[in-house]
Design a protein around this motif. Structure first.
Motif, PDB file in Angstrom:
ATOM      1  N   GLY B  80       2.531   5.349   1.629  1.00  0.00           N
ATOM      2  CA  GLY B  80       3.348   4.644   2.656  1.00  0.00           C
ATOM      3  C   GLY B  80       2.990   3.269   3.140  1.00  0.00           C
ATOM      4  N   LYS B  81       2.743   2.868   4.267  1.00  0.00           N
ATOM      5  CA  LYS B  81       2.199   1.392   4.630  1.00  0.00           C
ATOM      6  C   LYS B  81       1.045   0.919   3.869  1.00  0.00           C
ATOM      7  CE  LYS B  81       3.476  -0.678   8.851  1.00  0.00           C
ATOM      8  NZ  LYS B  81       3.531  -0.574  10.271  1.00  0.00           N
ATOM      9  N   ARG B  82       0.106   1.675   3.739  1.00  0.00           N
ATOM     10  CA  ARG B  82      -1.364   1.397   3.274  1.00  0.00           C
ATOM     11  C   ARG B  82      -1.245   1.253   1.587  1.00  0.00           C
ATOM     12  NH1 ARG B  82      -6.027  -0.742   3.196  1.00  0.00           N
ATOM     13  NH2 ARG B  82      -7.585   0.233   2.080  1.00  0.00           N
ATOM     14  N   ARG B  83      -0.207   2.150   0.920  1.00  0.00           N
ATOM     15  CA  ARG B  83       0.314   1.680  -0.298  1.00  0.00           C
ATOM     16  C   ARG B  83       0.716   0.282  -0.572  1.00  0.00           C
ATOM     17  NH1 ARG B  83       1.543   5.053  -4.913  1.00  0.00           N
ATOM     18  NH2 ARG B  83       2.500   4.221  -6.417  1.00  0.00           N
ATOM     19  N   ALA B  84       1.706  -0.010   0.227  1.00  0.00           N
ATOM     20  CA  ALA B  84       2.392  -1.243   0.137  1.00  0.00           C
ATOM     21  C   ALA B  84       1.449  -2.475   0.323  1.00  0.00           C
ATOM     22  CB  ALA B  84       3.331  -1.479   1.028  1.00  0.00           C
ATOM     23  N   GLN B  85       0.347  -2.129   1.393  1.00  0.00           N
ATOM     24  CA  GLN B  85      -0.481  -3.295   1.422  1.00  0.00           C
ATOM     25  C   GLN B  85      -1.378  -3.319   0.364  1.00  0.00           C
ATOM     26  OE1 GLN B  85      -2.903  -1.747   4.602  1.00  0.00           O
ATOM     27  NE2 GLN B  85      -4.080  -3.674   4.883  1.00  0.00           N
ATOM     28  N   VAL B  86      -1.963  -2.363  -0.342  1.00  0.00           N
ATOM     29  CA  VAL B  86      -2.969  -2.195  -1.295  1.00  0.00           C
ATOM     30  C   VAL B  86      -1.912  -2.960  -2.723  1.00  0.00           C
ATOM     31  CG1 VAL B  86      -4.085  -0.960  -3.079  1.00  0.00           C
ATOM     32  CG2 VAL B  86      -4.203  -0.588  -0.832  1.00  0.00           C
ATOM     33  N   ARG B  87      -0.683  -2.614  -2.877  1.00  0.00           N
ATOM     34  CA  ARG B  87      -0.091  -3.176  -3.611  1.00  0.00           C
ATOM     35  C   ARG B  87       0.082  -4.695  -3.763  1.00  0.00           C
ATOM     36  NH1 ARG B  87       0.705  -4.223  -7.099  1.00  0.00           N
ATOM     37  NH2 ARG B  87       2.899  -4.055  -8.002  1.00  0.00           N
ATOM     38  N   ARG B  88       0.266  -5.311  -2.405  1.00  0.00           N
ATOM     39  CA  ARG B  88       0.370  -6.706  -2.092  1.00  0.00           C
ATOM     40  C   ARG B  88      -0.930  -7.386  -2.355  1.00  0.00           C
ATOM     41  NH1 ARG B  88       3.304  -5.417   2.664  1.00  0.00           N
ATOM     42  NH2 ARG B  88       1.384  -5.865   3.859  1.00  0.00           N
ATOM     43  N   ILE B 110      12.474 -19.526  -4.175  1.00  0.00           N
ATOM     44  CA  ILE B 110      11.230 -18.709  -4.763  1.00  0.00           C
ATOM     45  C   ILE B 110      10.172 -18.321  -3.570  1.00  0.00           C
ATOM     46  CG2 ILE B 110       9.663 -18.903  -6.520  1.00  0.00           C
ATOM     47  CD1 ILE B 110      11.699 -20.636  -7.904  1.00  0.00           C
ATOM     48  N   LEU B 111       9.675 -19.087  -2.788  1.00  0.00           N
ATOM     49  CA  LEU B 111       8.598 -18.701  -2.002  1.00  0.00           C
ATOM     50  C   LEU B 111       9.163 -18.023  -0.783  1.00  0.00           C
ATOM     51  CD1 LEU B 111       6.783 -22.125  -1.890  1.00  0.00           C
ATOM     52  CD2 LEU B 111       6.211 -20.139  -3.414  1.00  0.00           C
ATOM     53  N   GLY B 112      10.531 -18.194  -0.354  1.00  0.00           N
ATOM     54  CA  GLY B 112      10.932 -17.495   0.701  1.00  0.00           C
ATOM     55  C   GLY B 112      11.276 -15.858   0.410  1.00  0.00           C
ATOM     56  N   TYR B 113      11.662 -15.432  -0.818  1.00  0.00           N
ATOM     57  CA  TYR B 113      11.991 -14.325  -1.113  1.00  0.00           C
ATOM     58  C   TYR B 113      10.929 -13.372  -0.777  1.00  0.00           C
ATOM     59  CZ  TYR B 113      14.065 -10.358  -3.356  1.00  0.00           C
ATOM     60  OH  TYR B 113      14.482  -8.970  -3.663  1.00  0.00           O
ATOM     61  N   PRO B 114       9.640 -13.424  -1.469  1.00  0.00           N
ATOM     62  CA  PRO B 114       8.671 -12.326  -0.966  1.00  0.00           C
ATOM     63  C   PRO B 114       8.213 -12.522   0.309  1.00  0.00           C
ATOM     64  CG  PRO B 114       7.804 -14.284  -2.562  1.00  0.00           C
ATOM     65  CD  PRO B 114       9.169 -14.338  -2.337  1.00  0.00           C
ATOM     66  N   LEU B 115       8.304 -13.668   0.984  1.00  0.00           N
ATOM     67  CA  LEU B 115       7.896 -13.661   2.579  1.00  0.00           C
ATOM     68  C   LEU B 115       8.787 -12.701   3.267  1.00  0.00           C
ATOM     69  CD1 LEU B 115       7.448 -17.506   2.846  1.00  0.00           C
ATOM     70  CD2 LEU B 115       5.474 -15.680   2.910  1.00  0.00           C
ATOM     71  N   LYS B 116      10.213 -12.670   2.887  1.00  0.00           N
ATOM     72  CA  LYS B 116      11.080 -11.905   3.538  1.00  0.00           C
ATOM     73  C   LYS B 116      11.024 -10.539   3.128  1.00  0.00           C
ATOM     74  CE  LYS B 116      14.370 -14.952   2.656  1.00  0.00           C
ATOM     75  NZ  LYS B 116      15.955 -15.512   2.537  1.00  0.00           N
ATOM     76  N   ARG B 117      10.949 -10.412   2.070  1.00  0.00           N
ATOM     77  CA  ARG B 117      10.924  -8.914   1.426  1.00  0.00           C
ATOM     78  C   ARG B 117       9.777  -8.023   2.070  1.00  0.00           C
ATOM     79  NH1 ARG B 117      10.440  -4.779   0.535  1.00  0.00           N
ATOM     80  NH2 ARG B 117      10.934  -3.527  -1.472  1.00  0.00           N
ATOM     81  N   HIS B 118       8.620  -8.755   2.129  1.00  0.00           N
ATOM     82  CA  HIS B 118       7.321  -8.241   2.747  1.00  0.00           C
ATOM     83  C   HIS B 118       7.421  -8.237   4.127  1.00  0.00           C
ATOM     84  CE1 HIS B 118       6.071  -6.670  -1.081  1.00  0.00           C
ATOM     85  NE2 HIS B 118       6.375  -7.599  -1.776  1.00  0.00           N
ATOM     86  N   ALA B 167       2.153 -16.632  -5.405  1.00  0.00           N
ATOM     87  CA  ALA B 167       1.069 -15.366  -5.313  1.00  0.00           C
ATOM     88  C   ALA B 167       0.470 -15.262  -4.192  1.00  0.00           C
ATOM     89  CB  ALA B 167       0.090 -15.485  -6.501  1.00  0.00           C
ATOM     90  N   LEU B 168       0.578 -16.372  -3.514  1.00  0.00           N
ATOM     91  CA  LEU B 168      -0.164 -16.381  -2.188  1.00  0.00           C
ATOM     92  C   LEU B 168       0.566 -16.167  -0.897  1.00  0.00           C
ATOM     93  CD1 LEU B 168      -2.230 -19.884  -2.391  1.00  0.00           C
ATOM     94  CD2 LEU B 168      -3.071 -17.778  -2.504  1.00  0.00           C
ATOM     95  N   THR B 169       2.007 -15.832  -1.336  1.00  0.00           N
ATOM     96  CA  THR B 169       2.924 -15.613  -0.065  1.00  0.00           C
ATOM     97  C   THR B 169       2.407 -14.392   0.572  1.00  0.00           C
ATOM     98  OG1 THR B 169       3.965 -14.168  -1.570  1.00  0.00           O
ATOM     99  CG2 THR B 169       4.730 -16.616  -0.951  1.00  0.00           C
TER     100      THR B 169
END
Lengths: 338, 337
Positions: B80-88, B110-118, B167-169
């Motif tokens: 769940g959430k913890r998994r996503a957090q660890v993956r990030r 390019i920078l906005g996509y991961p910010l929104k996705r996560h 990578a820092l997003t």
């Protein structure tokens, strides 16, 4: 190593430019040098500084959109006969290249034809220059042995059967098959592993000793240049900004750009070290900076650098075009004394 | 080995790839613990498995066998959430800044996509502010000039900075930089490495830098550690000054003696170690015992080609090394054969 004063290749005021949509890009600007018999000249600089364009100009293999604007290239044969390279007819030029001036291109992987055997490449080259098969083979096998390859195995191999380091050595051997006096090498050890690079460098040094050819060595790698060059030329924005004997340039540089490059190169033998990048990026050559082309990125720059093109100062074999060469020399001395 | 809890740990990690019916054991028995805020350089020649190791650390590849632990727990256990957090938490910066950025997207996208996705930002105002912040962090200023540009309008160095910003997003704890500066000009490499060091201080990041350039590894990880890999194994690991100043493994010694140096007198007085063979064995036919024995000038027949060395201590060194004669308390002696 011994270096006598016989000049084999004398280039004077060579300029080459590309005709782009946005205007004229002068990639090589007023470059002059004398290459002596057995000498290794390393041309170092960042990407886009004109190293490879210089290379292509020297063998007159420039793209159709480019032209050699001015300059002379005088080649002196073993018999002492002068050849004006820029005036050679296409047919003459074809004979001249490889047999007098040979080229080892960047990226050994791509420089060999993948669908024919090394043997056929040897024969083709021989045939184009009037050497029969037996003689071509004899020379190739001898050279393969000199570059520490298993001669018969390599001779009958396709390029894909060889490793990157072996291919690079094959190219080196092939470049010498017509016994040229000058070999131009474009980044010959870039992209190969440390131990492979070492074996290529050792082989190169041995060959140079046995056959006494001259080398023009194009690289961005200061360490490799420090190891094999007799003379170093630093190139910036199409110009040779400094040229001199290798120890002079490394220990006593006089151009701010050379100094900046040295300050950006990590060295294994030094413990913790203070290094600095060069700020900014190389200039747009369509509209190059006024005065000294390096002034926008230079820590020593003053008003004069902006307005006045620095004249070339000569001190023996060492020449430099920098308004602040004394300051540069002082700073390097301080760094080395630390 | 350490009092401090490690951030990421690889335990007995093996990884192989199959090509047709042939199996390539790319990694064998990798044990590696990366501490928070640590700088570690993985060095070795092409094909030694350093990129595969990096991808496993970054969570992009699964080990064929062995465990990957995050803060002491097996990464497979998270849900769940913890998994996503660890993956990030672990991010990779690729080698080639020319192919790792989508050419048809602007830097802002390019920078906005991961910010929104996560869901790292609440709304568009915050998104914009965050993108500005990230660009400033990687010294791409003023951000307004960069954000609407496409990758082709930037230089190689600038593009690599965008990769790092991307990578820092997701607020990672660890960045794996795979040859992050090898395609960037020598004159600007140092600037990018210094920036990585700064980011490490600001965000308490661990950084794993993968490189084939020993001098660069020495410079970057002077206060950290270096791990030397050969044919899928770590053969030596320790604090950088120890490994560079007093190399233990014959392979490390060979590498260090072979590297040219940007100093004419020093580089010309170096004596490269003579190996018994220049050929790197194929991964499908890894030599028995110590994989380096067919090339090693200190090879002891009947010993090195029989037993398998494991990372351990020696009498003469601070760092850990996998070399049979040294581990058994002996010295390296050159045999004529």
């Amino acid at each position: 190593m011994t270096m006598n004063q016989d000049v084999v290749f004398s280039v004077k005021n060579l300029s080459m430019s590309y005709l782009a949509d946005r205007g004229r890009v002068r990639a090589v600007n007023n470059v002059s040098f004398d290459l002596h018999k057995g000498e290794t000249l390393a041309v170092i600089g960042e990407s886009g500084c004109g190293k490879s364009s210089l290379n292509l100009s020297l063998i007159r293999q420039i793209p159709r959109t480019a032209e050699i604007e001015s300059g002379t290239m005088d080649y002196i044969t073993r018999e002492g006969q002068h050849i004006d390279v820029l005036k050679l007819s296409p047919a003459r030029l074809r004979k001249f290249l490889w047999s007098e001036v040979a080229m080892v291109f960047q990226g050994a992987q791509n420089a060999l034809n993948p669908v024919i055997r090394i043997a056929d490449m040897v024969y083709d080259t021989g045939k184009a220059h009037g050497i029969n098969k037996a003689e071509s083979k004899k020379r190739a096998l001898r050279l393969f042995e000199q570059v520490r390859l298993d001669p018969m195995r390599v001779f009958n191999a396709y390029p894909h059967e060889l490793s990157g380091g072996m291919r690079q050595r094959v190219l080196l051997a092939l470049s010498l098959i017509l016994r040229p006096q000058v070999v131009i090498m474009d980044e010959p050890t870039t992209g190969v592993d440390i131990l492979t690079q070492r074996s290529i460098l050792e082989v190169l040094k041995e060959l140079r000793m046995q056959l006494n050819f001259s080398i023009i060595f194009i690289s961005h790698d200061l360490a490799v240049a420090a190891e094999i060059a007799d003379t170093i030329a630093t190139m910036y924005a199409g110009e040779f900004v400094e040229m001199g004997p290798v120890r002079q340039v490394f220990y006593n540089p006089r151009h701010a750009y050379t100094l900046s490059l040295l300050n950006a190169a990590p060295r294994l033998s030094v413990g913790e070290e203070e290094l600095h990048s060069i700020k900014g990026s190389p200039p747009d050559l369509i509209d190059p900076p006024s005065g000294c082309k390096f002034h926008e990125r230079c820590n020593f720059a003053t008003d004069i650098c902006q307005h006045t093109v620095p004249p070339i100062e000569r001190d023996g074999a060492h020449q430099v075009a920098c308004h602040h060469s004394d300051l540069v020399r002082k700073e390097r001395a301080e760094v080395l004394n630390k | 080995m350490t009092e401090q809890q490690s951030l990421i740990e690889l335990r007995h990690v093996y990884r192989s790839f199959e090509k047709g019916r042939v199996e390539f054991p790319v990694l064998q028995d990798i044990n590696l613990a990366i501490r928070p805020k640590e700088v570690l350089c993985l060095v070795g020649e092409s094909g030694c498995g350093k990129t595969t190791t990096g991808k496993i650390i970054a969570g992009l590849l699964k080990p064929s066998s062995g465990e990957l632990l995050y803060e002491g727990e097996n990464i497979e256990k998270f849900r769940g959430k913890r998994r996503a957090q660890v993956r990030r938490a672990t991010q990779l910066v690729h080698q080639d800044p020319f192919s790792s950025l989508n050419p048809s997207h602007t830097i802002g996208q390019i920078l906005g996509y991961p910010l929104k996705r996560h869901r790292m930002v609440k709304d568009r105002v915050e998104l914009r502010r965050r993108i500005w912040e990230l660009l400033t962090l990687v010294d791409l200023t003023p951000p307004g000039d960069i954000v609407n540009k496409y990758p082709h309008q930037l230089s190689g160095g600038q593009r690599q900075r965008v990769s790092i910003a991307r990578a820092l997003t997701v607020d990672p704890n660890l960045i794996v930089a795979d040859e992050a500066v090898s395609m960037v000009d020598v004159s600007i490499r140092i600037g990018i490495l210094k920036m990585l060091h700064n980011l490490r201080d600001v965000f308490d990041l661990s950084i794993v830098l993968i490189t084939h350039d020993l001098a660069l590894a020495k410079y970057f990880a002077w206060e950290g550690r270096i791990a030397v890999m050969y044919l899928g194994r770590i053969v030596e690991i320790g604090r950088t000054p120890d490994v560079i100043g007093n190399p233990a493994h014959p392979y490390t010694q060979a590498l260090l003696s072979a590297v040219p140096e940007a100093d004419p007198s020093i580089t010309r007085s170096k004596e490269p170690m003579k190996l018994r063979s220049d050929e790197i064995p194929s991964l499908t036919a890894i030599p028995s015992g110590c994989a380096f024995h067919p090339r090693c000038p200190f090879h002891q027949p009947g010993f090195c080609d029989v037993a398998s060395p494991r990372l351990g201590v020696t009498k003469q060194h601070q760092q850990n090394v996998a070399c049979l004669p040294l581990n058994s308390g002996g010295e390296l002696v050159q045999h004529d054969s």
